[in-house]
Scaffold this motif. Structure first.
Motif, mmCIF file in Angstrom:
data_model
loop_
_atom_site.group_PDB
_atom_site.id
_atom_site.type_symbol
_atom_site.label_atom_id
_atom_site.label_comp_id
_atom_site.label_asym_id
_atom_site.label_seq_id
_atom_site.Cartn_x
_atom_site.Cartn_y
_atom_site.Cartn_z
ATOM 1 N N TRP A 47 11.430 2.822 6.747
ATOM 2 C CA TRP A 47 10.523 3.749 6.070
ATOM 3 C C TRP A 47 9.144 3.646 6.719
ATOM 4 C CZ3 TRP A 47 11.975 6.620 1.670
ATOM 5 C CH2 TRP A 47 13.267 6.378 1.241
ATOM 6 N N SER A 48 8.455 4.776 6.837
ATOM 7 C CA SER A 48 7.132 4.818 7.454
ATOM 8 C C SER A 48 6.126 5.408 6.468
ATOM 9 C CB SER A 48 7.188 5.683 8.715
ATOM 10 O OG SER A 48 5.906 5.819 9.275
ATOM 11 N N PHE A 49 4.877 4.923 6.553
ATOM 12 C CA PHE A 49 3.805 5.353 5.650
ATOM 13 C C PHE A 49 2.542 5.639 6.447
ATOM 14 C CE2 PHE A 49 6.762 2.543 3.608
ATOM 15 C CZ PHE A 49 7.101 3.237 2.453
ATOM 16 N N LYS A 50 1.706 6.523 5.933
ATOM 17 C CA LYS A 50 0.466 6.867 6.623
ATOM 18 C C LYS A 50 -0.601 5.780 6.468
ATOM 19 C CE LYS A 50 1.043 11.845 6.456
ATOM 20 N NZ LYS A 50 0.526 13.115 5.971
ATOM 21 N N SER A 51 -0.489 4.984 5.420
ATOM 22 C CA SER A 51 -1.491 3.948 5.185
ATOM 23 C C SER A 51 -0.844 2.732 4.524
ATOM 24 C CB SER A 51 -2.617 4.472 4.293
ATOM 25 O OG SER A 51 -2.129 4.699 2.977
ATOM 26 N N GLU A 52 -1.536 1.605 4.598
ATOM 27 C CA GLU A 52 -1.052 0.404 3.922
ATOM 28 C C GLU A 52 -1.060 0.601 2.415
ATOM 29 O OE1 GLU A 52 -3.081 -3.098 5.221
ATOM 30 O OE2 GLU A 52 -2.540 -2.757 7.320
ATOM 31 N N LYS A 53 -2.001 1.396 1.914
ATOM 32 C CA LYS A 53 -2.070 1.695 0.483
ATOM 33 C C LYS A 53 -0.790 2.392 0.021
ATOM 34 C CE LYS A 53 -4.828 4.292 -2.843
ATOM 35 N NZ LYS A 53 -5.981 5.180 -3.021
ATOM 36 N N GLN A 54 -0.314 3.367 0.800
ATOM 37 C CA GLN A 54 0.930 4.051 0.449
ATOM 38 C C GLN A 54 2.110 3.080 0.494
ATOM 39 O OE1 GLN A 54 1.575 7.453 2.941
ATOM 40 N NE2 GLN A 54 0.245 8.760 1.703
ATOM 41 N N ARG A 55 2.153 2.239 1.530
ATOM 42 C CA ARG A 55 3.234 1.258 1.634
ATOM 43 C C ARG A 55 3.232 0.330 0.424
ATOM 44 N NH1 ARG A 55 2.577 -2.753 6.277
ATOM 45 N NH2 ARG A 55 1.039 -3.484 4.809
ATOM 46 N N ASP A 56 2.055 -0.145 0.022
ATOM 47 C CA ASP A 56 1.960 -1.052 -1.119
ATOM 48 C C ASP A 56 2.388 -0.357 -2.414
ATOM 49 O OD1 ASP A 56 1.058 -2.917 0.673
ATOM 50 O OD2 ASP A 56 -1.052 -2.770 0.059
ATOM 51 N N TRP A 57 2.021 0.917 -2.568
ATOM 52 C CA TRP A 57 2.409 1.684 -3.748
ATOM 53 C C TRP A 57 3.932 1.810 -3.803
ATOM 54 C CZ3 TRP A 57 1.609 7.623 -4.492
ATOM 55 C CH2 TRP A 57 1.816 7.965 -5.823
ATOM 56 N N PHE A 58 4.543 2.089 -2.663
ATOM 57 C CA PHE A 58 6.000 2.199 -2.565
ATOM 58 C C PHE A 58 6.649 0.866 -2.940
ATOM 59 C CE2 PHE A 58 9.953 1.813 -0.175
ATOM 60 C CZ PHE A 58 10.584 3.015 -0.445
ATOM 61 N N ILE A 59 6.135 -0.231 -2.409
ATOM 62 C CA ILE A 59 6.686 -1.554 -2.710
ATOM 63 C C ILE A 59 6.595 -1.841 -4.206
ATOM 64 C CG2 ILE A 59 6.317 -4.038 -2.418
ATOM 65 C CD1 ILE A 59 5.487 -3.403 0.502
ATOM 66 N N LEU A 60 5.439 -1.570 -4.805
ATOM 67 C CA LEU A 60 5.280 -1.814 -6.238
ATOM 68 C C LEU A 60 6.250 -0.978 -7.068
ATOM 69 C CD1 LEU A 60 1.405 -2.038 -6.503
ATOM 70 C CD2 LEU A 60 3.046 -3.887 -6.879
ATOM 71 N N ARG A 61 6.478 0.257 -6.657
ATOM 72 C CA ARG A 61 7.369 1.146 -7.405
ATOM 73 C C ARG A 61 8.830 0.714 -7.307
ATOM 74 N NH1 ARG A 61 10.944 3.083 -9.624
ATOM 75 N NH2 ARG A 61 11.343 5.251 -10.146
ATOM 76 N N TRP A 62 9.291 0.295 -6.135
ATOM 77 C CA TRP A 62 10.712 0.104 -5.898
ATOM 78 C C TRP A 62 11.168 -1.336 -5.788
ATOM 79 C CZ3 TRP A 62 13.647 3.920 -7.063
ATOM 80 C CH2 TRP A 62 13.122 5.214 -7.021
ATOM 81 N N PHE A 63 10.270 -2.283 -5.810
ATOM 82 C CA PHE A 63 10.632 -3.679 -5.569
ATOM 83 C C PHE A 63 11.751 -4.182 -6.488
ATOM 84 C CE2 PHE A 63 10.096 -8.259 -6.114
ATOM 85 C CZ PHE A 63 10.262 -8.656 -4.796
ATOM 86 N N ASP A 64 11.708 -3.825 -7.756
ATOM 87 C CA ASP A 64 12.708 -4.312 -8.712
ATOM 88 C C ASP A 64 14.103 -3.753 -8.460
ATOM 89 O OD1 ASP A 64 10.884 -5.904 -10.028
ATOM 90 O OD2 ASP A 64 10.403 -4.393 -11.523
#
Length: 74
Positions: A47-64
Motif C-alpha cells: 500500500w502507498s500513501f501520499k504522506s506519513e500522516k495518511q499512512r498513520d491514519w490507515f494503520i490506526l484504522r486497520w491495525f486490529d
C-alpha cells in the motif's frame, strides 16, 4: 506489517506478508481508502500513501484487523 518507502519518490508505504490478508479484508481496506482519499493499494501486499500522516491514519484504522505474529516468548 512493515513500513517501507514506495516508488521513485519514496512515498510512505506498508508492506504485508504475501497471503496474510484475505481478499475480503483487502477489498474493505481499498474501499475505505477510496472513500477517505487515504492511500492506494499497489498489489495484494503493498500500500502507498501520499504522506506519513495518511499512512498513520490507515494503520490506526486497520491495525486490529491484521493478522498478528504470535510472540513465542509470551
Amino acid at each position: 506489517m512493515e513500513q517501507v518507502k514506495v516508488g521513485m519518490f519514496n512515498l510512505p508505504g506498508i508492506k504485508f506478508e504475501k497471503g496474510s490478508l484475505t481478499p475480503e479484508l483487502q477489498q474493505e481496506m481499498a474501499d475505505w481508502c477510496k472513500a477517505n482519499k487515504c492511500g492506494t493499494q499497489m498489489n495484494e501486499w503493498l500500500w502507498s500513501f501520499k504522506s506519513e500522516k495518511q499512512r498513520d491514519w490507515f494503520i490506526l484504522r486497520w491495525f486490529d484487523f491484521w493478522p498478528k505474529d504470535e510472540d513465542p516468548t509470551l
